[in-house]
Write an enzyme that holds these catalytic residues in place. Structure first.
Site, short mmCIF file in Angstrom:
data_model
loop_
_atom_site.label_atom_id
_atom_site.label_comp_id
_atom_site.label_asym_id
_atom_site.label_seq_id
_atom_site.Cartn_x
_atom_site.Cartn_y
_atom_site.Cartn_z
N ARG A 142 116.00 57.35 79.07
CA ARG A 142 117.40 57.73 79.04
C ARG A 142 117.86 58.29 80.39
O ARG A 142 118.99 58.09 80.82
CB ARG A 142 117.61 58.77 77.94
CG ARG A 142 119.05 59.13 77.74
CD ARG A 142 119.22 59.94 76.48
NE ARG A 142 120.62 60.22 76.23
CZ ARG A 142 121.10 61.43 75.98
NH1 ARG A 142 120.29 62.46 75.92
NH2 ARG A 142 122.37 61.59 75.76
N HIS A 200 121.21 57.17 82.52
CA HIS A 200 122.24 58.11 82.95
C HIS A 200 122.34 58.16 84.47
O HIS A 200 123.43 58.21 85.03
CB HIS A 200 121.97 59.52 82.41
CG HIS A 200 122.35 59.65 80.96
ND1 HIS A 200 122.75 60.84 80.42
CD2 HIS A 200 122.39 58.75 79.96
CE1 HIS A 200 123.02 60.67 79.12
NE2 HIS A 200 122.80 59.41 78.83
N ASN A 204 123.77 66.52 78.03
CA ASN A 204 122.69 66.59 79.02
C ASN A 204 121.33 66.36 78.38
O ASN A 204 121.14 66.39 77.18
CB ASN A 204 122.75 67.90 79.82
CG ASN A 204 122.78 69.10 78.92
OD1 ASN A 204 122.59 69.00 77.72
ND2 ASN A 204 123.00 70.26 79.52
N HIS A 244 117.29 52.17 72.67
CA HIS A 244 117.31 53.07 71.51
C HIS A 244 116.19 52.77 70.52
O HIS A 244 116.15 53.34 69.44
CB HIS A 244 118.68 53.03 70.82
CG HIS A 244 119.73 53.78 71.58
ND1 HIS A 244 121.04 53.84 71.19
CD2 HIS A 244 119.66 54.52 72.73
CE1 HIS A 244 121.74 54.57 72.07
NE2 HIS A 244 120.92 54.98 72.99
C1 HEM Z 1 125.47 51.61 75.09
C2 HEM Z 1 125.85 52.84 75.30
C3 HEM Z 1 125.02 54.03 74.93
C4 HEM Z 1 125.44 55.11 74.23
C5 HEM Z 1 126.84 55.35 73.67
C6 HEM Z 1 124.31 55.99 74.07
C7 HEM Z 1 124.35 57.20 73.42
C8 HEM Z 1 123.24 57.98 73.12
C9 HEM Z 1 123.27 59.19 72.35
C10 HEM Z 1 124.51 59.83 71.77
C11 HEM Z 1 122.00 59.65 72.25
C12 HEM Z 1 121.53 60.92 71.54
C13 HEM Z 1 121.71 62.08 72.47
C14 HEM Z 1 121.52 63.44 71.88
O1 HEM Z 1 121.26 63.61 70.69
O2 HEM Z 1 121.64 64.39 72.66
C15 HEM Z 1 121.16 58.71 72.97
C16 HEM Z 1 119.80 58.82 73.10
C17 HEM Z 1 119.01 57.96 73.83
N1 HEM Z 1 119.46 56.91 74.62
FE1 HEM Z 1 121.32 56.14 74.62
N2 HEM Z 1 123.22 55.43 74.70
C18 HEM Z 1 123.61 54.24 75.23
C19 HEM Z 1 122.81 53.38 75.98
C20 HEM Z 1 121.49 53.61 76.31
C21 HEM Z 1 120.72 52.82 77.23
C22 HEM Z 1 121.25 51.61 78.00
C23 HEM Z 1 119.47 53.35 77.27
C24 HEM Z 1 118.27 52.93 78.07
C25 HEM Z 1 118.01 51.71 78.44
C26 HEM Z 1 119.47 54.48 76.36
C27 HEM Z 1 118.38 55.25 76.08
C28 HEM Z 1 118.38 56.31 75.19
C29 HEM Z 1 117.16 56.98 74.74
C30 HEM Z 1 115.74 56.59 75.11
C31 HEM Z 1 117.57 58.02 73.90
C32 HEM Z 1 116.68 59.04 73.18
C33 HEM Z 1 116.48 60.26 74.04
C34 HEM Z 1 115.50 61.27 73.45
O3 HEM Z 1 115.00 61.10 72.34
O4 HEM Z 1 115.22 62.24 74.18
N3 HEM Z 1 120.72 54.62 75.81
N4 HEM Z 1 121.94 57.71 73.50
C1 NAG Z 2 122.87 71.59 79.13
O1 NAG Z 2 123.98 72.21 79.75
C2 NAG Z 2 124.21 73.54 79.30
C3 NAG Z 2 125.43 74.08 80.02
O2 NAG Z 2 126.47 73.17 80.03
C4 NAG Z 2 123.02 74.40 79.64
O3 NAG Z 2 123.22 75.72 79.14
C5 NAG Z 2 121.77 73.82 79.03
O4 NAG Z 2 120.64 74.53 79.46
C6 NAG Z 2 121.61 72.35 79.42
N1 NAG Z 2 120.50 71.82 78.68
C7 NAG Z 2 119.57 71.07 79.23
C8 NAG Z 2 118.51 70.61 78.31
O5 NAG Z 2 119.60 70.76 80.39
#
Ligand code: HEM
Ligand code: NAG
Ligand code: NAG
Ligand code: NAG
Ligand code: NAG
Length: 316
Positions: free
Chosen positions: A57, A61, A89, A186
Protein backbone atom coordinates in the site's frame (compact mmCIF):
# COMPACT_ATOMS: atom_id res chain seq x y z
CA UNK A 1 -11.68 25.31 -6.70
CA UNK A 2 -8.21 26.75 -6.21
CA UNK A 3 -7.27 23.62 -4.36
CA UNK A 4 -8.44 21.29 -7.12
CA UNK A 5 -6.71 23.38 -9.78
CA UNK A 6 -3.45 23.03 -7.89
CA UNK A 7 -3.98 19.33 -7.59
CA UNK A 8 -4.63 19.08 -11.31
CA UNK A 9 -1.43 20.96 -12.11
CA UNK A 10 0.58 18.69 -9.87
CA UNK A 11 -0.93 15.62 -11.46
CA UNK A 12 -0.39 16.87 -15.00
CA UNK A 13 3.22 17.72 -14.34
CA UNK A 14 3.77 14.38 -12.70
CA UNK A 15 2.31 12.30 -15.49
CA UNK A 16 4.12 14.17 -18.26
CA UNK A 17 7.63 13.57 -16.97
CA UNK A 18 8.97 10.66 -18.98
CA UNK A 19 10.22 7.54 -17.24
CA UNK A 20 13.94 6.93 -17.57
CA UNK A 21 14.17 3.83 -15.48
CA UNK A 22 16.36 0.80 -16.00
CA UNK A 23 16.28 -2.75 -14.64
CA UNK A 24 20.10 -2.78 -14.31
CA UNK A 25 20.48 0.70 -12.87
CA UNK A 26 22.55 -0.39 -9.84
CA UNK A 27 24.47 -3.19 -11.57
CA UNK A 28 27.81 -1.37 -11.21
CA UNK A 29 27.15 0.83 -8.19
CA UNK A 30 25.32 -1.56 -5.87
CA UNK A 31 25.00 -5.05 -7.37
CA UNK A 32 23.75 -6.57 -4.11
CA UNK A 33 20.87 -4.08 -3.68
CA UNK A 34 18.05 -6.52 -4.45
CA UNK A 35 19.51 -9.26 -2.22
CA UNK A 36 19.83 -6.88 0.70
CA UNK A 37 16.27 -5.63 0.34
CA UNK A 38 14.75 -9.07 -0.13
CA UNK A 39 16.53 -10.57 2.88
CA UNK A 40 15.59 -7.67 5.06
CA UNK A 41 11.93 -7.56 4.00
CA UNK A 42 11.59 -11.31 4.41
CA UNK A 43 13.03 -11.09 7.90
CA UNK A 44 10.70 -8.23 8.78
CA UNK A 45 7.72 -10.22 7.48
CA UNK A 46 8.68 -13.24 9.58
CA UNK A 47 8.48 -10.96 12.62
CA UNK A 48 5.27 -9.18 11.59
CA UNK A 49 2.86 -10.65 9.07
CA UNK A 50 1.31 -7.23 8.45
CA UNK A 51 4.44 -5.96 6.72
CA UNK A 52 3.61 -7.12 3.14
CA UNK A 53 0.23 -5.36 3.03
CA UNK A 54 1.68 -2.19 4.47
CA UNK A 55 4.58 -2.04 2.04
CA UNK A 56 2.38 -2.76 -0.98
CA UNK A 57 0.00 0.00 0.00
CA UNK A 58 2.92 2.34 0.71
CA UNK A 59 4.09 1.96 -2.89
CA UNK A 60 0.62 2.78 -4.21
CA UNK A 61 0.31 5.88 -2.05
CA UNK A 62 3.84 7.03 -2.81
CA UNK A 63 3.29 6.83 -6.58
CA UNK A 64 -0.16 8.44 -6.49
CA UNK A 65 1.06 11.55 -4.67
CA UNK A 66 3.82 13.51 -6.48
CA UNK A 67 4.87 10.36 -8.31
CA UNK A 68 7.09 7.57 -6.97
CA UNK A 69 9.53 9.83 -5.13
CA UNK A 70 9.39 8.52 -1.55
CA UNK A 71 7.49 11.63 -0.46
CA UNK A 72 5.44 9.20 1.63
CA UNK A 73 8.48 8.53 3.84
CA UNK A 74 9.33 12.10 4.87
CA UNK A 75 8.54 12.98 8.46
CA UNK A 76 6.59 16.09 9.37
CA UNK A 77 8.61 19.09 10.53
CA UNK A 78 7.51 22.01 12.73
CA UNK A 79 6.79 23.97 9.53
CA UNK A 80 5.24 21.21 7.46
CA UNK A 81 2.71 18.43 7.99
CA UNK A 82 3.83 15.53 5.78
CA UNK A 83 1.82 12.92 3.85
CA UNK A 84 2.24 10.31 6.55
CA UNK A 85 0.28 12.52 8.94
CA UNK A 86 -2.44 13.23 6.43
CA UNK A 87 -5.79 11.65 5.66
CA UNK A 88 -5.87 7.83 5.65
CA UNK A 89 -2.28 7.42 6.80
CA UNK A 90 -0.41 4.19 6.95
CA UNK A 91 1.17 2.35 9.75
CA UNK A 92 4.45 3.24 11.36
CA UNK A 93 5.58 -0.36 11.46
CA UNK A 94 6.41 -0.48 7.77
CA UNK A 95 8.33 2.80 7.84
CA UNK A 96 10.74 1.10 10.21
CA UNK A 97 11.25 -1.72 7.73
CA UNK A 98 12.36 0.80 5.09
CA UNK A 99 14.61 2.52 7.65
CA UNK A 100 16.34 -0.79 8.41
CA UNK A 101 16.86 -1.53 4.73
CA UNK A 102 18.25 1.95 4.17
CA UNK A 103 20.69 1.60 7.07
CA UNK A 104 22.07 -1.60 5.58
CA UNK A 105 22.31 -0.10 2.10
CA UNK A 106 24.15 2.94 3.40
CA UNK A 107 26.77 0.56 4.80
CA UNK A 108 27.18 -1.42 1.56
CA UNK A 109 26.76 1.33 -1.03
CA UNK A 110 26.56 4.78 0.57
CA UNK A 111 24.38 7.51 -0.97
CA UNK A 112 23.51 5.34 -3.96
CA UNK A 113 20.08 3.72 -3.71
CA UNK A 114 17.11 6.09 -3.57
CA UNK A 115 14.35 5.59 -1.03
CA UNK A 116 11.85 5.59 -3.91
CA UNK A 117 13.62 2.61 -5.48
CA UNK A 118 13.68 0.82 -2.12
CA UNK A 119 9.88 1.07 -1.90
CA UNK A 120 9.47 -0.17 -5.49
CA UNK A 121 11.74 -3.18 -4.94
CA UNK A 122 10.24 -3.98 -1.53
CA UNK A 123 6.73 -3.85 -3.03
CA UNK A 124 7.70 -6.54 -5.54
CA UNK A 125 9.35 -8.60 -2.79
CA UNK A 126 6.33 -8.59 -0.48
CA UNK A 127 4.13 -9.83 -3.33
CA UNK A 128 6.57 -12.69 -3.99
CA UNK A 129 6.86 -13.50 -0.28
CA UNK A 130 3.05 -13.67 -0.08
CA UNK A 131 2.83 -16.18 -2.93
CA UNK A 132 2.25 -13.79 -5.82
CA UNK A 133 4.04 -13.26 -9.14
CA UNK A 134 7.47 -11.75 -9.63
CA UNK A 135 8.68 -9.14 -12.10
CA UNK A 136 11.78 -7.16 -12.91
CA UNK A 137 11.71 -3.80 -11.09
CA UNK A 138 12.90 -0.76 -13.03
CA UNK A 139 15.14 1.53 -11.00
CA UNK A 140 16.77 4.95 -11.09
CA UNK A 141 14.18 7.09 -9.33
CA UNK A 142 15.34 10.07 -7.32
CA UNK A 143 13.84 11.17 -4.02
CA UNK A 144 11.61 14.23 -3.75
CA UNK A 145 11.99 17.02 -1.24
CA UNK A 146 8.33 17.87 -0.70
CA UNK A 147 5.62 16.00 1.20
CA UNK A 148 2.31 17.63 2.08
CA UNK A 149 -0.43 16.13 4.20
CA UNK A 150 -3.21 17.89 2.27
CA UNK A 151 -2.21 16.16 -0.98
CA UNK A 152 -3.35 12.82 0.42
CA UNK A 153 -6.84 14.12 -0.35
CA UNK A 154 -6.12 13.42 -4.01
CA UNK A 155 -6.01 9.68 -3.38
CA UNK A 156 -9.01 7.67 -4.55
CA UNK A 157 -11.53 7.06 -1.77
CA UNK A 158 -13.21 3.92 -0.53
CA UNK A 159 -16.66 5.19 -1.56
CA UNK A 160 -15.63 6.19 -5.11
CA UNK A 161 -17.54 4.73 -8.05
CA UNK A 162 -15.89 3.29 -11.14
CA UNK A 163 -16.02 6.59 -13.05
CA UNK A 164 -14.23 8.38 -10.24
CA UNK A 165 -11.62 5.62 -9.96
CA UNK A 166 -11.00 5.60 -13.71
CA UNK A 167 -10.50 9.35 -13.59
CA UNK A 168 -8.11 9.15 -10.66
CA UNK A 169 -6.01 6.53 -12.43
CA UNK A 170 -6.06 8.30 -15.79
CA UNK A 171 -4.82 11.52 -14.15
CA UNK A 172 -1.68 9.51 -13.39
CA UNK A 173 -1.44 8.01 -16.88
CA UNK A 174 -2.91 4.68 -15.80
CA UNK A 175 -5.59 2.81 -17.73
CA UNK A 176 -8.88 1.12 -16.86
CA UNK A 177 -7.01 -2.17 -17.12
CA UNK A 178 -4.43 -0.90 -14.62
CA UNK A 179 -7.24 0.10 -12.26
CA UNK A 180 -8.76 -3.38 -12.22
CA UNK A 181 -5.39 -5.13 -12.07
CA UNK A 182 -3.83 -2.97 -9.36
CA UNK A 183 -6.99 -3.08 -7.24
CA UNK A 184 -6.02 -6.75 -6.88
CA UNK A 185 -3.48 -5.44 -4.36
CA UNK A 186 -6.43 -5.75 -2.00
CA UNK A 187 -5.73 -9.46 -1.94
CA UNK A 188 -3.47 -8.46 0.98
CA UNK A 189 -4.38 -6.67 4.16
CA UNK A 190 -7.43 -5.26 5.80
CA UNK A 191 -9.61 -2.21 6.20
CA UNK A 192 -10.96 -0.54 9.28
CA UNK A 193 -14.73 -0.46 9.77
CA UNK A 194 -14.92 3.29 9.24
CA UNK A 195 -14.14 2.80 5.53
CA UNK A 196 -17.16 0.58 4.85
CA UNK A 197 -19.60 0.51 7.80
CA UNK A 198 -21.92 3.06 6.16
CA UNK A 199 -22.80 0.19 3.79
CA UNK A 200 -24.23 -1.83 6.68
CA UNK A 201 -26.93 0.36 8.23
CA UNK A 202 -29.25 3.09 6.99
CA UNK A 203 -27.44 3.02 3.65
CA UNK A 204 -30.06 4.93 1.66
CA UNK A 205 -33.71 5.83 1.74
CA UNK A 206 -34.58 2.67 -0.19
CA UNK A 207 -32.04 0.23 1.27
CA UNK A 208 -30.94 -0.34 4.83
CA UNK A 209 -27.81 -2.16 3.62
CA UNK A 210 -25.97 -1.56 0.36
CA UNK A 211 -27.87 -3.68 -2.20
CA UNK A 212 -24.63 -4.68 -3.95
CA UNK A 213 -23.47 -6.35 -0.71
CA UNK A 214 -24.21 -10.04 -0.19
CA UNK A 215 -26.77 -10.20 2.72
CA UNK A 216 -24.98 -12.94 4.65
CA UNK A 217 -21.72 -11.09 4.37
CA UNK A 218 -23.47 -7.92 5.55
CA UNK A 219 -24.63 -9.74 8.68
CA UNK A 220 -21.12 -10.98 9.33
CA UNK A 221 -19.72 -7.48 8.93
CA UNK A 222 -22.34 -6.02 11.27
CA UNK A 223 -21.07 -8.23 14.07
CA UNK A 224 -17.45 -7.25 13.33
CA UNK A 225 -18.36 -3.57 13.15
CA UNK A 226 -21.05 -3.03 15.79
CA UNK A 227 -22.95 0.23 16.01
CA UNK A 228 -21.22 2.76 18.28
CA UNK A 229 -18.08 0.71 17.72
CA UNK A 230 -15.44 1.84 20.22
CA UNK A 231 -12.40 0.14 18.69
CA UNK A 232 -11.00 2.35 15.91
CA UNK A 233 -8.90 -0.56 14.66
CA UNK A 234 -11.75 -3.03 14.27
CA UNK A 235 -12.09 -4.15 10.69
CA UNK A 236 -12.07 -6.94 8.17
CA UNK A 237 -9.67 -8.45 5.65
CA UNK A 238 -10.01 -7.02 2.16
CA UNK A 239 -10.37 -10.59 0.88
CA UNK A 240 -10.78 -13.89 2.70
CA UNK A 241 -7.06 -14.66 2.58
CA UNK A 242 -5.55 -11.46 3.94
CA UNK A 243 -2.03 -12.88 4.11
CA UNK A 244 -1.87 -14.73 0.79
CA UNK A 245 -1.53 -13.16 -2.64
CA UNK A 246 -4.11 -14.83 -4.91
CA UNK A 247 -7.18 -13.98 -7.03
CA UNK A 248 -9.65 -14.45 -4.20
CA UNK A 249 -10.24 -10.67 -4.16
CA UNK A 250 -11.95 -10.94 -7.57
CA UNK A 251 -13.91 -14.07 -6.63
CA UNK A 252 -15.28 -12.23 -3.64
CA UNK A 253 -16.37 -9.29 -5.75
CA UNK A 254 -18.20 -11.60 -8.15
CA UNK A 255 -19.93 -13.05 -5.07
CA UNK A 256 -21.01 -9.63 -3.75
CA UNK A 257 -18.36 -9.72 -1.05
CA UNK A 258 -16.17 -6.85 -2.10
CA UNK A 259 -15.45 -5.04 1.16
CA UNK A 260 -15.18 -1.46 -0.05
CA UNK A 261 -17.55 0.30 -2.42
CA UNK A 262 -14.45 1.00 -4.56
CA UNK A 263 -13.96 -2.78 -4.85
CA UNK A 264 -17.57 -3.80 -5.49
CA UNK A 265 -18.16 -1.00 -7.99
CA UNK A 266 -15.77 -2.70 -10.42
CA UNK A 267 -18.41 -5.39 -10.98
CA UNK A 268 -21.17 -2.86 -11.58
CA UNK A 269 -19.65 -1.10 -14.59
CA UNK A 270 -19.35 -2.62 -18.05
CA UNK A 271 -15.87 -1.12 -18.50
CA UNK A 272 -14.43 -3.16 -15.62
CA UNK A 273 -16.81 -6.04 -15.02
CA UNK A 274 -15.49 -8.39 -17.69
CA UNK A 275 -11.94 -8.11 -16.40
CA UNK A 276 -13.00 -8.71 -12.79
CA UNK A 277 -14.79 -11.86 -13.97
CA UNK A 278 -11.79 -13.00 -16.01
CA UNK A 279 -9.39 -12.50 -13.09
CA UNK A 280 -11.81 -14.33 -10.78
CA UNK A 281 -11.82 -17.29 -13.13
CA UNK A 282 -8.14 -17.34 -14.12
CA UNK A 283 -5.64 -16.77 -11.36
CA UNK A 284 -2.80 -17.10 -13.85
CA UNK A 285 -4.20 -14.28 -15.96
CA UNK A 286 -4.24 -11.97 -12.92
CA UNK A 287 -0.69 -12.99 -12.01
CA UNK A 288 0.42 -12.43 -15.61
CA UNK A 289 -0.99 -8.90 -15.65
CA UNK A 290 -0.08 -7.77 -12.13
CA UNK A 291 3.70 -7.30 -12.57
CA UNK A 292 3.46 -5.16 -15.73
CA UNK A 293 0.77 -3.03 -14.05
CA UNK A 294 3.07 -2.52 -11.04
CA UNK A 295 5.84 -1.46 -13.44
CA UNK A 296 3.47 1.12 -14.94
CA UNK A 297 2.51 2.31 -11.45
CA UNK A 298 6.22 2.60 -10.71
CA UNK A 299 6.69 4.89 -13.72
CA UNK A 300 4.24 7.49 -12.47
CA UNK A 301 5.88 10.88 -11.97
CA UNK A 302 9.41 9.57 -11.80
CA UNK A 303 11.95 12.34 -11.26
CA UNK A 304 15.37 12.34 -12.89
CA UNK A 305 16.68 15.29 -10.99
CA UNK A 306 16.67 15.13 -7.25
CA UNK A 307 18.65 13.52 -4.53
CA UNK A 308 19.29 10.14 -3.01
CA UNK A 309 18.29 10.63 0.58
CA UNK A 310 20.70 9.31 3.18
CA UNK A 311 17.89 9.00 5.71
CA UNK A 312 14.52 8.26 4.11
CA UNK A 313 12.69 10.36 6.71
CA UNK A 314 14.45 13.68 6.02
CA UNK A 315 15.68 15.54 2.96
CA UNK A 316 19.48 15.77 2.68
C1 HEM B 1 -8.53 1.80 -6.49
C2 HEM B 1 -8.47 2.67 -5.52
C3 HEM B 1 -8.15 2.30 -4.11
C4 HEM B 1 -8.86 2.67 -3.01
C5 HEM B 1 -10.11 3.54 -2.98
C6 HEM B 1 -8.23 2.05 -1.87
C7 HEM B 1 -8.65 2.21 -0.56
C8 HEM B 1 -8.16 1.50 0.52
C9 HEM B 1 -8.68 1.59 1.86
C10 HEM B 1 -9.81 2.48 2.31
C11 HEM B 1 -7.97 0.74 2.63
C12 HEM B 1 -8.14 0.50 4.13
C13 HEM B 1 -7.38 1.56 4.88
C14 HEM B 1 -7.61 1.62 6.35
O1 HEM B 1 -8.39 0.87 6.93
O2 HEM B 1 -6.96 2.48 6.96
C15 HEM B 1 -6.99 0.11 1.77
C16 HEM B 1 -6.06 -0.82 2.18
C17 HEM B 1 -5.10 -1.37 1.36
N1 HEM B 1 -4.83 -1.02 0.05
FE1 HEM B 1 -6.01 0.11 -1.13
N2 HEM B 1 -7.14 1.33 -2.29
C18 HEM B 1 -7.06 1.45 -3.64
C19 HEM B 1 -6.08 0.90 -4.46
C20 HEM B 1 -5.01 0.15 -4.01
C21 HEM B 1 -3.89 -0.26 -4.82
C22 HEM B 1 -3.70 0.08 -6.29
C23 HEM B 1 -3.07 -1.00 -4.02
C24 HEM B 1 -1.76 -1.66 -4.34
C25 HEM B 1 -1.43 -2.14 -5.51
C26 HEM B 1 -3.68 -1.04 -2.71
C27 HEM B 1 -3.20 -1.72 -1.64
C28 HEM B 1 -3.80 -1.78 -0.39
C29 HEM B 1 -3.37 -2.69 0.67
C30 HEM B 1 -2.28 -3.74 0.56
C31 HEM B 1 -4.19 -2.42 1.77
C32 HEM B 1 -4.14 -3.08 3.15
C33 HEM B 1 -3.22 -2.33 4.06
C34 HEM B 1 -3.00 -3.00 5.41
O3 HEM B 1 -3.62 -4.02 5.72
O4 HEM B 1 -2.16 -2.47 6.17
N3 HEM B 1 -4.85 -0.31 -2.73
N4 HEM B 1 -7.12 0.60 0.49
C1 NAG C 1 -1.80 9.52 11.32
O1 NAG C 1 -1.90 10.93 11.43
C2 NAG C 1 -2.26 11.38 12.73
C3 NAG C 1 -2.36 12.89 12.70
O2 NAG C 1 -3.06 13.35 11.59
C4 NAG C 1 -1.20 10.97 13.72
O3 NAG C 1 -1.60 11.36 15.03
C5 NAG C 1 -1.01 9.47 13.69
O4 NAG C 1 0.07 9.11 14.50
C6 NAG C 1 -0.75 8.99 12.25
N1 NAG C 1 -0.74 7.56 12.28
C7 NAG C 1 0.17 6.84 11.66
C8 NAG C 1 0.02 5.39 11.78
O5 NAG C 1 1.06 7.35 11.02
C1 NAG D 1 15.75 -9.61 11.59
O1 NAG D 1 14.72 -9.06 12.40
C2 NAG D 1 15.08 -8.90 13.76
C3 NAG D 1 13.85 -8.43 14.53
O2 NAG D 1 13.20 -7.37 13.88
C4 NAG D 1 16.23 -7.92 13.86
O3 NAG D 1 16.61 -7.75 15.21
C5 NAG D 1 17.39 -8.44 13.03
O4 NAG D 1 18.44 -7.49 13.04
C6 NAG D 1 16.97 -8.71 11.62
N1 NAG D 1 18.05 -9.31 10.86
C7 NAG D 1 18.33 -8.98 9.61
C8 NAG D 1 19.43 -9.71 8.95
O5 NAG D 1 17.70 -8.12 9.00
C1 NAG E 1 -20.08 8.65 -9.69
O1 NAG E 1 -20.01 9.62 -8.69
C2 NAG E 1 -20.08 10.96 -9.15
C3 NAG E 1 -19.84 11.88 -7.98
O2 NAG E 1 -20.62 11.55 -6.87
C4 NAG E 1 -21.44 11.18 -9.80
O3 NAG E 1 -21.53 12.50 -10.30
C5 NAG E 1 -21.61 10.18 -10.94
O4 NAG E 1 -22.91 10.30 -11.48
C6 NAG E 1 -21.39 8.77 -10.46
N1 NAG E 1 -21.35 7.89 -11.61
C7 NAG E 1 -22.00 6.76 -11.67
C8 NAG E 1 -21.88 5.98 -12.93
O5 NAG E 1 -22.69 6.34 -10.74
C1 NAG F 1 -31.22 7.20 8.62
O1 NAG F 1 -30.97 8.23 7.65
C2 NAG F 1 -31.96 9.22 7.60
C3 NAG F 1 -31.68 10.16 6.44
O2 NAG F 1 -30.30 10.33 6.26
C4 NAG F 1 -32.05 9.92 8.94
O3 NAG F 1 -33.06 10.91 8.93
C5 NAG F 1 -32.35 8.91 10.04
O4 NAG F 1 -32.32 9.52 11.30
C6 NAG F 1 -31.32 7.76 10.00
N1 NAG F 1 -31.76 6.72 10.93
C7 NAG F 1 -30.95 6.17 11.82
C8 NAG F 1 -31.53 5.08 12.67
O5 NAG F 1 -29.78 6.50 11.93
Amino acid sequence: MIFSLNVLLILVRVSLSGAILDANYYQKTCPQVEDIIYTSVRNATANDLKVPARILRMFFHDCFIRGCDASVLLDSTPENKAEKDGHINLSLAAYNVIDDVKTMLEQSCPATVSCADIIAIAARDVVVISGGPSWSVLKGRKDGRISRAEETKTLPLSHDNTSQLIQSFSQRGLSVKDLVTLSGGHTLGRSRCSEFDYRLRNFSAAHDTDPTLDPEFATELKSKCPEHNKDPNAGENLDSTGLGFDNDYYKRIVGGKGLLVSDQTLLGDYRTRWRVEAFARYRRLFFWEFGPAMVRLGNVGVVESGEVRVNCRVVN
